[in-house]
Write an enzyme that holds these catalytic residues in place. Structure first.
Site, PDB file in Angstrom:
ATOM      1  N   ASN A 194       1.106   3.960  -3.044  1.00 32.19           N
ATOM      2  CA  ASN A 194       0.804   5.386  -2.824  1.00 32.19           C
ATOM      3  C   ASN A 194       1.913   6.269  -3.380  1.00 32.19           C
ATOM      4  OD1 ASN A 194      -1.644   5.124  -1.630  1.00 32.19           O
ATOM      5  ND2 ASN A 194      -0.982   5.600   0.450  1.00 32.19           N
ATOM      6  N   GLU A 247       0.838  -1.214   0.000  1.00 33.79           N
ATOM      7  CA  GLU A 247       0.000   0.000   0.000  1.00 33.79           C
ATOM      8  C   GLU A 247       0.867   1.256   0.000  1.00 33.79           C
ATOM      9  OE1 GLU A 247      -3.062  -0.236  -0.496  1.00 33.79           O
ATOM     10  OE2 GLU A 247      -3.601  -2.261   0.157  1.00 33.79           O
ATOM     11  N   ARG A 269      -9.533   3.351  -7.636  1.00 34.71           N
ATOM     12  CA  ARG A 269      -8.810   3.093  -6.395  1.00 34.71           C
ATOM     13  C   ARG A 269      -9.862   3.032  -5.294  1.00 34.71           C
ATOM     14  NH1 ARG A 269      -4.565   1.079  -7.209  1.00 34.71           N
ATOM     15  NH2 ARG A 269      -4.036   1.498  -5.060  1.00 34.71           N
TER      16      ARG A 269
END
Lengths: 140, 114
Positions: A52, A48, A106
């Site tokens: 990002n 994650e 997303r």
């Protein structure tokens, strides 16, 4: 002597490196003999954070991502850093389901997953300079 | 690698790789092509071959659900590993789709429901 260890990674913000990053971190952590669930939680959180940096930090341009993993007895600290555009509103970014790029499908669950899979999550960001995510977890 | 099997108006999608931001774009495109290739009424995700999924997978499943739902279709999932199931549970995906023991059971229930 306390049992400590450190490793550092530096790689380009290419999406193909997402898999590499989480496997490299998991492989380093495996010296603590974590459970399958602990290892999987850490892999997901790293994935994650790196995603990002690629999608939001560098917005799919090429920059560098830096990961530092520190082990202090059973405590793990993972730092994921980019020198991208930074986050305007960290509080908002951390809200479940919030995404600044809804057109990309997303889910907006990245920070929520990092928060719940790790014990502690700190986000430092400065516009135009980049973002640093620090995650801590203790394994049993 | 993603395998596709058609059974009447049911499309079974078996994903055989880790699902992250890198892999999910290609998987999405392939699934959408397959859905439109025939008049698909039921979509079954077979996750037996998925050992890792991050939040990109939530977006992938949700997006396919939206498309199917628009055409009054259904979406189901089978073969979730505990680590993947954790992401499904946390994200509330079970509110919009059902999990079944295997493809056969999913086929029976989904087709009956419609």
């Amino acid at each position: 002597m306390k049992d400590t260890n450190v490793m550092k990674l530096e790689f380009l913000s290419k999406s193909t490196n997402e898999g590499f990053a989480r496997v490299a971190v998991a492989s380093f952590i495996s010296q603590l003999d974590p459970t399958v669930e602990e290892l999987s939680d850490i892999k997901t959180a790293v994935s994650e954070a790196v995603t990002n940096a690629i999608v939001h930090g560098y917005e799919n341009t090429i920059g560098k991502i830096y990961i530092t993993v520190k082990i202090d007895e059973r405590n793990i600290t993972i730092e994921v850093k980019d020198k991208g555009k930074g986050i305007e509103n960290i509080e908002k970014a951390r809200e479940p389901l919030y995404t600044s790029k809804p057109q990309l499908e997303r889910s907006g669950m990245g920070f929520t997953i990092m928060e719940s899979f790790m014990d502690k999550l700190t986000v430092r960001s400065s516009l135009g300079k980049g973002t640093t995510i620090v995650m801590k977890k203790r394994v049993n | 690698m993603t395998d596709f099997k058609f059974n009447g108006s049911t499309l079974i999608v078996k994903i055989n790789e880790e699902i992250d931001h890198h892999t999910c774009d290609l998987i999405k495109n392939k699934i959408d092509l397959a859905i439109n290739f025939r008049n698909t009424k039921h979509l079954i995700f077979d996750f037996t071959g998925v050992n890792f999924m991050d939040s990109s997978g939530i977006g992938m499943v949700m997006g396919r659900y939206k498309n199917m739902h628009k055409n009054h279709g259904t979406v189901a999932v089978v073969g979730l590993k505990p680590t993947v199931k954790k992401i499904f549970t946390m994200s509330g995906l079970f509110k919009i789709l059902s999990e079944y023991k295997n493809v056969e059971e999913a086929m029976k229930s989904e087709v009956k429901m419609a």
